[in-house]
Design an enzyme around this catalytic site. Structure first.
Site, PDB file in Angstrom:
ATOM      1  N   GLU A   6     -19.558  15.299  29.129  1.00 20.69           N
ATOM      2  CA  GLU A   6     -20.218  14.495  30.157  1.00 20.69           C
ATOM      3  C   GLU A   6     -20.438  13.046  29.794  1.00 20.69           C
ATOM      4  OE1 GLU A   6     -23.636  16.575  27.794  1.00 20.69           O
ATOM      5  OE2 GLU A   6     -21.624  17.095  28.495  1.00 20.69           O
ATOM      6  N   ASN A   7     -19.651  12.455  28.911  1.00 18.07           N
ATOM      7  CA  ASN A   7     -19.845  11.061  28.509  1.00 18.07           C
ATOM      8  C   ASN A   7     -20.242  10.194  29.713  1.00 18.07           C
ATOM      9  OD1 ASN A   7     -18.424  11.824  25.966  1.00 18.07           O
ATOM     10  ND2 ASN A   7     -16.671  11.872  27.346  1.00 18.07           N
ATOM     11  N   GLU A  12     -20.606  18.581  35.123  1.00 19.93           N
ATOM     12  CA  GLU A  12     -20.556  17.357  34.318  1.00 19.93           C
ATOM     13  C   GLU A  12     -21.217  16.172  35.022  1.00 19.93           C
ATOM     14  OE1 GLU A  12     -19.756  17.684  31.304  1.00 19.93           O
ATOM     15  OE2 GLU A  12     -18.993  19.716  31.568  1.00 19.93           O
TER      16      GLU A  12
END
Length: 889
Positions: free
Chosen positions: A291-292, A325
């Site tokens: 999930e940056n 995400e």
């Protein structure tokens, strides 16, 4: 909701359980290896990185606040050669001492540094590896077969320190101002939009990104490669889905899902997505997604799909993962857990929110039994003596790897569902909005969340929630029905469900239950706590039962007379009741609380026309029993039963109108019924599998074809299996990457299994698929062969693996095994060769193997009698074999 009134026994139980309540966020109280005296403010970073190089280099200036005077600074660095060359803007070399075991460096300062704001200049070099950790290289082939390379990152939990020296703990939120120098032909992606790009005299270019907001270090993301993008602007947010060459035109489904999910979350959270852009990148060979913030990375099949071929399972997996995400952009990114003991604040909420969004935005999916399978996954490892609580103590950041498990994701998801039932959707949503608003761009703990929910709802939610999050396990509810003076009386008590030392332990949880008659009348909500209860109802003939809820984290065991009465009217029960009774009966047969013949009787009693949800549960039970029966005298007889149960179901499904067959729930059921019939030896399905494999383009749905590949593999001749191996190596369809890997795991002979194991040493398959082969083969009866292969190639396997993967290389031969001697060998190996942080994963696998042995000892002999096998078969039923894992889905 189920807890509309809070009884004394339930509240008293909850308050007792949460005596050690979690702390509210305070920096000095947060665990971790680094001093809280040095707090980073921002990093200005320059990296030199080339996908075709073996190494990279970097330099940075760290601004930090010093809270107490010091003569040294300790920060994280792993596998980096670091130089300290400036302090407070003055160039000067300083001694750097590296501790490889702790993954830290200590910088000896030239003078005592006083409290205040300071800067530190560092430079470093590191290696670019292919292990999927930190900054790594991913190999791939273009659609025309050219092999290429790209760089990507995967930082959670401790990968960022492999790319740059930093304060690599989630509590140290800071801004990251990153620039990258790379050959001019490459595209560079980061968390934020580009701020500038300039050409360099040596033919390279330098790309610099806008500084990030204050964020946790594990969210840093970079990618360098020959990418193409599908772009859109939605609600003021710049969106792009990036792929390697030739694939961006297959991202339409993912882009549409992104629009829907962002709109849904803007409404639900009441807080807009906080960054100006959201990039999503398909990374070849990657498992799952990360999930940056602003640059989410996914395995290719989650973003890339051929709209004319994609199956429903791929679409559902894509949508749900994208929703998961993007939920993290709020839960985890905007507000971050203070330490890894509250990882569930990130993952459980994202899992719950992702599934919730997917079901609400796709109403046809509500007919699926995906919540039932989530529940079963949640309860599987939770029934072992090694079970851990959702919110658990994490001694070190490397120990955090063990928290990425079904307890954190699936059980956490179920508990949040229980909390939503308790508070109501509005109460939960208002509390979450308050929590996110108060802690935005900062850290928080579970105590902070419970405080926000309690203040907005006015209910003592912390007591209820911590009873479920701070202890492992779940209960069996024992229910018995009697008739006293014309009135029905239902007695209820609970004890812990499980195996080994925890079996039947006198432990209790707060349980919201609902009783109802078959016609839905005579409903009563009760709360079962530490004390048994007797509930007196109306006339005995009402025959009330406990109504199932999707988030029930308990098994239900009726007394024999009540169970027989339920069986007598099994077809008249609701489909939800049938599915729950069957699933619980199978779980309780393994602990000896229900007879296996009751499970078989329930399968016999299922209406052929039952709902997809119920048949999905039935297929899960059939697969699980089939796995236990593998390599025993029971196998052929059980397969015959399976064919007998499923043949009329298949005929009924084939007769449905086409538009009904194409509904998601029926499309999946058609594929699942066909697959299990074929695996169980249905000659018609086996013939169809061979026909479809021989076609250049299959003429069945993708979901059916995926299952038929498994059938083909399981019954393949040596020549046919070699053809499957060759096609797996040549495949360029991202939608079939996992399908081929799963099919190969059905290797029908040791010779075929050895060829599959050899693939784990090659690069022909995507890395994530390749790394899964050993565990899949073990699940399908090749455990000892997998262990022998693992021992023979352990150095090569370890060298190709990430730090966290070593534990799974050692434990995967135990997947589904019930071989005590094999378990002892692996236990001894782990004790001698793995670290303290790695061994808990193996201990969990050992406990699962012991559970399989214990369960088969209970069900093997009575199952032989149910199947009409001779006494010799019943006597042999306790022998070792290798069934698949208890999660039969």
């Amino acid at each position: 909701m189920f807890l509309r009134r809070l009884g004394g026994s339930l509240l008293g139980l909850s308050l007792t359980l949460c005596a050690g309540a979690a702390y509210a966020f305070k920096l000095d109280q947060v665990p971790g290896a680094l001093s809280r005296s040095v707090v980073p403010v921002d990093y200005r970073v320059e990296l030199d990185a080339d996908p075709y190089a073996d190494s990279f280099s970097g330099r940075q200036t760290i601004r930090f606040d010093l809270r107490r005077a010091t003569r040294e600074i300790v920060l994280h660095a792993d596998a980096l050669t670091v130089r300290a060359d400036a302090l407070d803007g003055v160039a000067q070399a300083m001694p750097v001492e590296a501790d490889a075991q702790a993954q830290t460096i200590t910088i000896r300062l030239p003078r005592r540094l006083e409290p205040g704001r300071h800067t530190l200049g560092l430079s470093w070099q590191g290696r670019i590896e292919e292990n999927g950790e930190g900054l790594y290289v991913a190999r791939y082939r273009t659609p025309d077969g050219v092999e290429k390379r790209m760089l990507a990152t995967d930082m959670e939990p401790i990968g960022t320190r492999r790319m740059m020296p930093l304060f690599d703990e989630p509590v140290f939120r800071a801004r990251f101002d990153i620039g990258v120098r790379t050959p001019a032909r490459f595209t560079v992606l980061g968390n934020m939009p580009q701020a500038s790009e300039r050409s360099l005299p040596d033919g390279r270019k330098e790309v610099r990104f806008m500084p990030t907001p204050k964020m946790a270090s594990y969210l840093v993301a970079l990618a360098v490669g020959e990418f193409e993008a599908a772009r859109a602007t939605h609600d003021g947010i710049e969106l792009a889905i990036w792929t390697t060459e030739g694939l961006s035109q297959q991202t339409g489904y993912a882009m549409a899902a992104t629009w829907q999910v962002l709109d849904y979350y803007h409404q639900w959270f009441g807080i807009r997505y906080p960054l100006p852009k959201l990039d999503q990148l398909a990374v070849p060979g990657k498992r799952g997604a990360m999930e940056n913030w602003g640059l989410i990375t996914y395995g290719e099949s989650l973003l890339v799909m051929d709209p004319d071929r994609a199956g429903f399972r791929q679409r559902e997996g894509s949508f749900t993962t994208i929703a998961h995400e993007i939920a993290h952009q709020w839960f985890g990114n905007l507000v971050t857990m203070a330490w890894w003991d509250d990882l569930w604040l990130n993952e459980a909420f994202a899992e719950w929110m992702g599934v919730k969004a997917a079901r609400e935005l796709n109403p046809a999916w509500r007919a699926l039994d995906n919540l039932g399978h989530e529940r079963d996954k949640a309860m599987l490892d939770d029934a072992l003596p090694t079970a851990k609580p959702i919110a658990r103590a994490v001694a070190s950041d490397r120990a955090a790897f063990d928290s990425f498990d079904a307890t954190t994701y699936n059980k956490g998801h179920m508990v949040i569902g229980l909390i939503e039932q308790y508070l109501g959707e509005q109460g939960l949503r208002d509390g979450i909005r308050s929590y996110l608003g108060k802690h935005a761009y900062s850290n928080a703990t579970g105590a902070d969340l419970w405080d926000a929910l309690a203040k907005r709802s006015g209910k003592p939610v912390a007591a209820f929630a911590q009873a479920w999050t701070t202890r492992p396990g779940h209960p069996t509810v024992f229910a018995s029905r009697t008739c006293e003076q014309g009135q029905e009386q239902i007695s209820l008590r609970q004890q812990r469900y499980g195996f080994g030392a925890i079996a039947g332990a006198d432990e209790q949880w707060p349980l919201p239950l609902q009783l109802a008659a078959q016609d839905g009348a005579a409903r009563e909500r009760i709360e079962l706590g530490s004390a048994p209860q007797v509930v007196t109802g109306p006339a005995c003939r009402t025959m009330r039962s406990v109504e199932p809820s999707p988030f029930d984290l308990w098994r239900l065991a009726w007394d024999d007379n009540s169970l027989h009465a339920l069986l007598a009217r099994f077809p008249q029960l609701s489909s939800e009741q049938r599915a729950r009774l069957l699933g619980d009966a199978w779980a309780l047969a393994q602990t000896g609380d229900v007879r296996i013949d009751t499970v078989v009787a329930m399968l016999d009693a299922l209406p052929v026309s039952d709902t997809p949800q119920t048949w999905s549960s039935a297929i899960a039970v059939m697969r699980a029993v089939r796995g236990f029966a593998r390599n025993t005298p029971h196998a052929a007889a059980w397969d015959a039963r399976v064919r007998g149960w499923l043949a009329p179901v298949g005929e009924r499904l084939a007769a449905l109108p086409t538009d009904q067959q194409e509904q998601p729930a029926f499309a999946i059921l058609i594929a699942d019924v066909e697959t299990l019939r074929g695996l169980a030896g249905d000659v018609g399905v086996i013939g169809l599998a061979r026909q479809q494999f021989a076609r250049a383009e299959p003429n069945v749905s993708r979901d059916r074809y995926v299952g038929l590949l498994q059938v083909f593999a399981a019954h393949a001749t040596p020549a046919e299996f070699d053809a499957l191996l060759a096609r797996s190596r040549e495949n360029r369809d991202t939608g079939l990457e996992w399908a081929y890997g799963n099919a190969l795991a059905y290797a029908p002979t040791p010779e075929a299994a050895e060829k599959v194991l050899a693939l784990s040493l090659e690069d022909a398959l995507p890395r994530a698929v390749r790394d899964s082969l050993a565990g899949w083969l073990a699940e399908h009866g090749h455990a000892r062969q997998v262990w022998a292969f693992t021992q023979a190639h352990i150095d090569t396997l370890f060298a190709r693996a990430s730090t966290w993967a070593r534990r799974y290389i050692v434990s995967s031969p135990l997947d589904g095994a019930r071989d005590a001697a094999l378990a002892a060998e692996i236990d001894a190996y782990a004790a001698a060769h793995l670290t303290d942080d790695e061994r808990p994963t193996v201990k969990q696998a050992l406990a699962a193997s012991a559970r399989n042995i214990e369960a088969w000892q209970r069900i093997g002999e009575p199952l032989a009698r149910v199947l009409g096998l001779p006494d010799s078969a019943a006597t042999a039923s306790s022998g070792a074999s290798e069934p698949p894992k208890g999660d039969p889905s």
